[in-house]
Write a protein that holds these residues in place. Structure first.
Motif, mmCIF file in Angstrom:
data_model
loop_
_atom_site.group_PDB
_atom_site.id
_atom_site.type_symbol
_atom_site.label_atom_id
_atom_site.label_comp_id
_atom_site.label_asym_id
_atom_site.label_seq_id
_atom_site.Cartn_x
_atom_site.Cartn_y
_atom_site.Cartn_z
ATOM 1 N N SER A 203 -8.329 0.731 6.083
ATOM 2 C CA SER A 203 -7.577 0.625 7.344
ATOM 3 C C SER A 203 -7.559 1.917 8.151
ATOM 4 C CB SER A 203 -6.145 0.172 7.071
ATOM 5 O OG SER A 203 -5.472 1.100 6.241
ATOM 6 N N HIS A 204 -8.027 3.026 7.557
ATOM 7 C CA HIS A 204 -8.082 4.277 8.308
ATOM 8 C C HIS A 204 -9.452 4.497 8.933
ATOM 9 C CE1 HIS A 204 -4.106 5.089 7.007
ATOM 10 N NE2 HIS A 204 -4.418 5.396 5.756
ATOM 11 N N SER A 205 -10.372 3.598 8.667
ATOM 12 C CA SER A 205 -11.681 3.699 9.312
ATOM 13 C C SER A 205 -11.558 3.240 10.768
ATOM 14 C CB SER A 205 -12.715 2.823 8.591
ATOM 15 O OG SER A 205 -12.401 1.454 8.755
ATOM 16 N N GLU A 206 -12.536 3.593 11.588
ATOM 17 C CA GLU A 206 -12.493 3.264 13.017
ATOM 18 C C GLU A 206 -12.319 1.770 13.250
ATOM 19 O OE1 GLU A 206 -15.453 3.393 16.940
ATOM 20 O OE2 GLU A 206 -16.060 4.370 15.059
ATOM 21 N N HIS A 207 -13.121 0.978 12.599
ATOM 22 C CA HIS A 207 -13.076 -0.468 12.816
ATOM 23 C C HIS A 207 -11.940 -1.116 12.027
ATOM 24 C CE1 HIS A 207 -16.809 -0.105 15.009
ATOM 25 N NE2 HIS A 207 -17.301 0.600 14.009
ATOM 26 N N GLY A 208 -11.597 -0.520 10.892
ATOM 27 C CA GLY A 208 -10.483 -1.019 10.098
ATOM 28 C C GLY A 208 -9.167 -0.929 10.846
ATOM 29 N N LYS A 209 -8.977 0.156 11.601
ATOM 30 C CA LYS A 209 -7.753 0.325 12.390
ATOM 31 C C LYS A 209 -7.612 -0.787 13.421
ATOM 32 C CE LYS A 209 -7.380 5.381 12.108
ATOM 33 N NZ LYS A 209 -7.542 6.655 12.864
ATOM 34 N N ILE A 210 -8.723 -1.114 14.051
ATOM 35 C CA ILE A 210 -8.711 -2.173 15.074
ATOM 36 C C ILE A 210 -8.332 -3.515 14.445
ATOM 37 C CG2 ILE A 210 -10.149 -3.479 16.704
ATOM 38 C CD1 ILE A 210 -11.809 -0.864 17.047
ATOM 39 N N ILE A 211 -8.945 -3.816 13.304
ATOM 40 C CA ILE A 211 -8.642 -5.069 12.614
ATOM 41 C C ILE A 211 -7.184 -5.101 12.175
ATOM 42 C CG2 ILE A 211 -9.071 -6.395 10.491
ATOM 43 C CD1 ILE A 211 -11.235 -6.816 12.560
ATOM 44 N N ALA A 212 -6.708 -4.000 11.587
ATOM 45 C CA ALA A 212 -5.322 -3.938 11.110
ATOM 46 C C ALA A 212 -4.334 -4.222 12.233
ATOM 47 C CB ALA A 212 -5.052 -2.565 10.485
ATOM 48 N N ASN A 213 -4.624 -3.705 13.428
ATOM 49 C CA ASN A 213 -3.752 -3.949 14.580
ATOM 50 C C ASN A 213 -3.812 -5.406 15.032
ATOM 51 O OD1 ASN A 213 -2.699 -1.346 14.843
ATOM 52 N ND2 ASN A 213 -4.442 -0.636 16.061
ATOM 53 N N LYS A 214 -5.025 -5.938 15.065
ATOM 54 C CA LYS A 214 -5.201 -7.309 15.546
ATOM 55 C C LYS A 214 -4.501 -8.335 14.662
ATOM 56 C CE LYS A 214 -9.480 -6.990 18.220
ATOM 57 N NZ LYS A 214 -10.877 -7.480 18.363
ATOM 58 N N ILE A 215 -4.495 -8.089 13.356
ATOM 59 C CA ILE A 215 -3.903 -9.079 12.438
ATOM 60 C C ILE A 215 -2.456 -8.725 12.073
ATOM 61 C CG2 ILE A 215 -6.164 -9.674 11.482
ATOM 62 C CD1 ILE A 215 -5.532 -7.983 9.052
ATOM 63 N N HIS A 216 -1.922 -7.660 12.726
ATOM 64 C CA HIS A 216 -0.524 -7.242 12.530
ATOM 65 C C HIS A 216 -0.231 -6.953 11.055
ATOM 66 C CE1 HIS A 216 0.035 -8.399 16.680
ATOM 67 N NE2 HIS A 216 -0.325 -9.634 16.414
ATOM 68 N N LEU A 217 -1.101 -6.142 10.464
ATOM 69 C CA LEU A 217 -0.972 -5.817 9.042
ATOM 70 C C LEU A 217 0.350 -5.117 8.724
ATOM 71 C CD1 LEU A 217 -2.458 -5.759 6.251
ATOM 72 C CD2 LEU A 217 -3.216 -3.457 6.874
ATOM 73 N N SER A 218 0.752 -4.177 9.577
ATOM 74 C CA SER A 218 1.983 -3.424 9.301
ATOM 75 C C SER A 218 3.198 -4.344 9.301
ATOM 76 C CB SER A 218 2.165 -2.306 10.333
ATOM 77 O OG SER A 218 2.196 -2.829 11.650
ATOM 78 N N LEU A 219 3.219 -5.332 10.200
ATOM 79 C CA LEU A 219 4.321 -6.297 10.236
ATOM 80 C C LEU A 219 4.336 -7.132 8.962
ATOM 81 C CD1 LEU A 219 6.636 -7.805 11.655
ATOM 82 C CD2 LEU A 219 4.900 -9.223 12.800
ATOM 83 N N TYR A 220 3.157 -7.545 8.507
ATOM 84 C CA TYR A 220 3.061 -8.350 7.288
ATOM 85 C C TYR A 220 3.584 -7.573 6.085
ATOM 86 C CZ TYR A 220 1.062 -11.489 3.759
ATOM 87 O OH TYR A 220 0.898 -12.352 2.700
ATOM 88 N N LYS A 221 3.248 -6.291 6.025
ATOM 89 C CA LYS A 221 3.705 -5.460 4.907
ATOM 90 C C LYS A 221 5.226 -5.287 4.937
ATOM 91 C CE LYS A 221 1.454 -1.839 3.627
ATOM 92 N NZ LYS A 221 0.824 -0.496 3.708
ATOM 93 N N ARG A 222 5.759 -5.236 6.147
ATOM 94 C CA ARG A 222 7.203 -5.057 6.291
ATOM 95 C C ARG A 222 7.976 -6.328 5.988
ATOM 96 N NH1 ARG A 222 7.155 -3.339 11.172
ATOM 97 N NH2 ARG A 222 8.021 -5.118 12.295
ATOM 98 N N SER A 223 7.463 -7.448 6.527
ATOM 99 C CA SER A 223 8.165 -8.723 6.325
ATOM 100 C C SER A 223 7.205 -9.893 6.534
ATOM 101 C CB SER A 223 9.338 -8.849 7.299
ATOM 102 O OG SER A 223 9.858 -10.170 7.275
#
Length: 246
Positions: A203-223
C-alpha cells in the motif's frame, strides 16, 4: 475487415481457414485478428475460428496441449516454441494475440477459453494480468455477456493470494480494479481481508496507494460496518444514475 454481408465474410473465412499456420509463420497476425473481429461482429464461424487458431498454433491435438492455449495465443507462437517457465509479466506478448484472447471471451460460447484461463496457476495468471497487454484480458473476462457469474466468481477465488502483488504494480492494478469492480460485497470483503495482511508491503507503493484510496482500505480497517454502509450507499447512487440514463 469491414465486410457486413455474412455470406461474403464466410466465403473469405473458408478461403483462409486452412492457412492459419502459414499466416502466423509469415508474421501477418493482423489477418487472424481481423477474422476474429469479423466472427464476433457478424456472429458466425466462431467455433471453427477457435479450432483453426488452435490448430495453427499446434495446440489443438493432442487435447492436453490445449492447457497451453493462453500462452500460445498471447504470444502467437506454436506449442513447441513456448516456454512454461517464461515470466508472462516481463515477456513481450503479441498485440494481436492478446486482442484475439479478448475477442474469444466475447464469442457466444467462450467456455473453453474461460476454462483454460481458470486452469492456469494463480502465479501464472498474476503475471499475465500484470503485463501491459495482458492486463486488458481481465476487462473482457469480467465484462463479457457470455462469461457467467460463476466463472467470474471462480476467477476472484483463483486470484486469492495475489491481490497485494496485483495492486502494487502499474498494469496489475488495472487488472485488480477490473476484478474488484466485478466483485460482490462478500468477495470485496474477502479481498480487503487479504490486503490488510502485511499492508505496508504493497500500500506504500505508487499504485498501491491509489488502489488503497479507491477501495477505502483505511475505513475498512477502522470499521467494517462503516465500510459496508459506505459501500451500500455507493451502490444506491450507481443504481440511481443507471435509472436516470434509461
Amino acid at each position: 475487415m469491414h465486410i457486413q454481408e455474412k455470406s461474403e465474410f464466410e466465403s473469405i473465412f473458408e478461403e483462409l481457414a486452412d492457412h492459419f499456420q502459414e499466416i502466423i509463420n509469415e508474421g501477418h497476425t493482423g489477418v487472424i485478428w481481423a477474422l476474429a473481429e469479423g466472427c464476433k461482429r457478424i456472429c458466425t464461424k466462431q467455433g471453427p475460428f477457435f479450432n483453426k487458431i488452435l490448430k495453427g498454433l499446434n495446440c489443438l491435438e493432442p487435447e492436453e496441449r490445449q492447457s497451453s492455449m493462453i500462452r500460445c495465443i498471447a504470444k502467437m507462437q506454436k506449442f513447441e516454441d513456448i516456454s512454461k517457465e517464461e515470466d508472462l509479466q516481463k515477456t513481450k506478448l503479441n498485440l494481436h494475440g492478446t486482442l484475439i484472447l479478448q475477442i474469444l471471451l466475447d464469442f457466444n460460447k467462450p467456455i473453453k477459453i474461460v476454462n483454460a484461463l481458470l486452469q492456469m496457476e494463480s502465479k501464472e495468471l498474476k503475471s499475465l494480468f500484470s503485463n501491459t497487454m495482458g492486463s486488458h484480458i481481465v476487462d473482457s473476462y469480467v465484462k463479457s455477456t457470455f462469461v457467467g457469474e460463476k466463472s467470474r466468481e471462480k476467477l476472484i477465488w483463483k486470484m486469492k493470494g495475489t491481490y497485494q502483488d496485483l495492486a502494487s504494480t502499474k498494469y496489475g492494478s488495472r487488472s485488480f480494479e477490473a476484478i474488484w469492480n466485478s466483485a460482490g460485497l462478500k468477495h470485496k470483503m474477502g479481498i480487503l481481508d487479504e490486503l490488510c495482511c502485511k499492508e505496508g508491503l504493497w500500500s506504500h507503493s505508487e499504485h498501491g496507494k491509489i488502489i488503497a484510496n479507491k477501495i477505502h482500505l483505511s475505513l475498512y480497517k477502522r470499521s467494517k460496518e462503516e465500510w459496508k454502509n459506505s459501500f451500500n450507499s455507493i451502490d444506491k447512487v450507481k443504481e440511481f444514475l443507471e435509472e436516470i440514463k434509461k
